[in-house]
Scaffold this motif. Structure first.
Motif, PDB file in Angstrom:
ATOM      1  N   THR A  95       0.846  -1.202   0.000  1.00  0.00           N
ATOM      2  CA  THR A  95       0.000   0.000   0.000  1.00  0.00           C
ATOM      3  C   THR A  95       0.880   1.251   0.000  1.00  0.00           C
ATOM      4  OG1 THR A  95      -1.709  -1.186   1.229  1.00  0.00           O
ATOM      5  CG2 THR A  95      -1.796   1.216   1.305  1.00  0.00           C
ATOM      6  N   ASP A 203       0.827  -4.231  -9.230  1.00  0.00           N
ATOM      7  CA  ASP A 203       0.645  -4.652  -7.836  1.00  0.00           C
ATOM      8  C   ASP A 203       0.903  -6.162  -7.799  1.00  0.00           C
ATOM      9  OD1 ASP A 203      -0.264  -5.552  -5.420  1.00  0.00           O
ATOM     10  OD2 ASP A 203      -2.265  -4.663  -5.577  1.00  0.00           O
ATOM     11  N   GLN A 206      -0.090 -10.449  -4.709  1.00  0.00           N
ATOM     12  CA  GLN A 206      -0.571 -11.840  -4.735  1.00  0.00           C
ATOM     13  C   GLN A 206       0.196 -12.689  -5.735  1.00  0.00           C
ATOM     14  OE1 GLN A 206      -2.624 -13.117  -2.630  1.00  0.00           O
ATOM     15  NE2 GLN A 206      -3.630 -11.332  -1.761  1.00  0.00           N
ATOM     16  N   LYS A 229       2.774 -11.521   2.976  1.00  0.00           N
ATOM     17  CA  LYS A 229       2.060 -12.547   2.198  1.00  0.00           C
ATOM     18  C   LYS A 229       3.038 -13.559   1.603  1.00  0.00           C
ATOM     19  CE  LYS A 229      -1.471  -9.245   0.720  1.00  0.00           C
ATOM     20  NZ  LYS A 229      -2.653  -9.460   1.537  1.00  0.00           N
TER      21      LYS A 229
HETATM   22  N1  PMP Z   1      -2.922  -5.679  -3.319  1.00  0.00           N
HETATM   23  C1  PMP Z   1      -3.409  -6.927  -3.278  1.00  0.00           C
HETATM   24  C2  PMP Z   1      -3.708  -7.646  -4.559  1.00  0.00           C
HETATM   25  C3  PMP Z   1      -3.642  -7.531  -2.036  1.00  0.00           C
HETATM   26  O1  PMP Z   1      -4.139  -8.769  -1.991  1.00  0.00           O
HETATM   27  C4  PMP Z   1      -3.346  -6.815  -0.854  1.00  0.00           C
HETATM   28  C5  PMP Z   1      -3.587  -7.426   0.520  1.00  0.00           C
HETATM   29  N2  PMP Z   1      -4.826  -8.009   0.690  1.00  0.00           N
HETATM   30  C6  PMP Z   1      -2.830  -5.533  -0.977  1.00  0.00           C
HETATM   31  C7  PMP Z   1      -2.638  -4.997  -2.211  1.00  0.00           C
HETATM   32  C8  PMP Z   1      -2.490  -4.725   0.234  1.00  0.00           C
HETATM   33  O2  PMP Z   1      -1.423  -5.291   0.933  1.00  0.00           O
HETATM   34  P1  PMP Z   1      -0.858  -4.544   2.230  1.00  0.00           P
HETATM   35  O3  PMP Z   1      -2.012  -4.463   3.184  1.00  0.00           O
HETATM   36  O4  PMP Z   1       0.209  -5.467   2.716  1.00  0.00           O
HETATM   37  O5  PMP Z   1      -0.357  -3.235   1.790  1.00  0.00           O
END
Ligand code: PMP
Length: 412
Positions: A95, A203, A206, A229
């Motif tokens: 983010t 992004d 995933q 993740k």
């Molecule tokens: N992009 C995707 C595709 C995600 O799955 C996620 C987490 N669910 C995020 C962004 C955000 O990740 P973070 O909270 O670690 O910044």
């Protein structure tokens, strides 16, 4: 190494726990993965042996901590095929990585008459920063729709690119809701055909945990990842960028460490990546992320993908065949990753989540921070089971059992 899940599971202390006498079935790695011993040990090294600030000490403890912090940067660069460690900026999470680009690139360079193109399957992290920038700058936000087959609508995308106004493309690599693996090369080529100068952000939150990723081969300007993740700690992510892009950018946050000189008259920014790492960074977390890359490379990312591909095929087939279950996402395992969203007729996802919890099964329910996609699906929430290296077919039966129990209890 062969993919021996029983051996792999032993490395995860959290997975040794039982819930009401049952094996803990963790099916929420798309939200956050579990942590192996090697990552815990690496963070322990920092707190027990090398505890000092980095990038500023002249004594050996600090120098060694700094060396390991920079080694983590180089390790991550190698893991994702980044052109150089100088193009790896540590952030709190993906983010923050995306916001960095929104503030230091898009808001600075684009204005009325320009467009940012994103998609209707993005996580809010890759949607709201562009929406917000559009509100503040007069940039137009364009959104590629999703097709009935849960893939992006390529023809609609071509139409949105046709006038050449799109100067920035923000695209997810793998959908956290649908599991769809987007054909990045094809989509980026379309955008570059319409405007060769288009700047591309992906992004990869995933994707990097689950697929072999080579950022240099993808030839993207920016690629965001998040450590928690991919078996790493919470509180660390990274922006992987072409170093020349970072050179062109002013800082996002300002303060200590990110300057070369400061006086009342002028401030000289440090070189990237340090220009973008104001203040004391996440040092233990960088050590942990280094170890996470080692663990994943030891398993082999091709093997990780092969394991998950097999497992996702089994899970999707079983869910599609189960009474009253609707799966949202591609059914072909070659086109998807292990985040499987579904609905159970007559059962609210939150009730389902609570019932599954009583079976020791952890799934995610809700909008998954993807409200534009929920609107397109015509639902407020879905249930999502997601898979990773420590899951195997033994996790399927408790999931199906819990779903059936929820149907019996709620859907009368
Ligand atoms: N992009 C995707 C595709 C995600 O799955 C996620 C987490 N669910 C995020 C962004 C955000 O990740 P973070 O909270 O670690 O910044």
């Amino acid at each position: 190494m062969t993919f021996d899940v029983a051996t792999i599971r032993k490395q995860y202390p959290t997975l040794q726990q039982e819930v009401d006498g049952r094996r803990l079935v963790y099916l929420d790695s798309a939200a956050s993965s579990q942590t192996p011993e090697a990552v815990l040990d690496a963070m322990d090294v920092y707190y027990r042996r090398l505890r000092a600030n980095v990038e500023r000490g002249v004594y050996r403890l600090s120098e060694e901590a700094t060396g390991r912090y920079e080694a983590a940067r180089a390790r991550l660069a190698r893991f994702v095929g980044a052109p150089s460690p100088d193009g790896v900026v540590f952030t709190r999470n993906v983010t923050e990585a995306i916001n960095l680009v929104a503030y230091s690139w898009v808001r600075r360079r684009l204005g009325p008459g320009d467009a940012v193109l994103t998609t209707a399957m993005e996580h809010h992290a890759n949607f709201v920063p562009w929406w917000h920038a559009a509100q503040d700058t007069g940039v137009e936000l364009r959104i590629v729709p999703v097709r009935e087959d849960f893939h992006l609508d390529v023809e609609a995308m071509e139409a949105l690119l046709a006038d050449g106004k799109v100067r920035f493309l923000a695209l997810g690599h793998v959908s956290n809701v649908l599991g769809t693996i987007n054909p990045l090369r094809e989509l980026i080529a379309l955008a570059r055909a319409a405007n060769p100068e288009v700047v591309v952000l992906v992004d990869g939150a995933q994707a990097v945990p689950h697929l072999p990723v080579d950022v240099a081969a993808l030839d993207v300007d920016f690629y965001g990842i998040t450590g928690h993740k991919m078996l790493g700690p919470t509180g660390i992510g990274a922006l992987i960028a072409k170093p020349e892009r970072l050179e062109q950018m002013p800082p996002f946050l300002t303060g200590g460490s990110m300057i070369l000189d400061v006086s009342a008259e002028q401030v000289v920014w440090n070189h990237p990546p340090h220009r973008f790492e104001a203040g004391t960074p996440m040092i233990a977390e960088a050590f942990g992320l280094h170890a996470a890359c080692d663990v994943l490379d030891e398993l082999g990312m091709h093997e990780v993908r092969a394991h998950e591909r097999g497992l996702v095929a089994t899970f999707v087939d079983a869910l599609v065949a189960a009474d009253g279950v609707t799966v949202y996402g591609p059914t072909d395992p070659d086109q998807r990753s292990g985040a499987i969203s579904f609905a159970v007729d007559g059962v609210h996802p939150h009730d389902l989540g609570a019932m599954l919890d009583s079976y020791g099964v952890c799934i995610r329910v809700g909008h998954h921070c993807a409200k534009p996609l929920m609107r397109w699906l015509g639902v407020n929430a879905t249930a999502r089971a997601s898979l990773y290296v420590y899951n195997d077919v033994d996790d399927l039966a408790p999931l199906l059992e819990g779903i059936e129990a929820a149907r019996r209890f709620f859907a009368r």
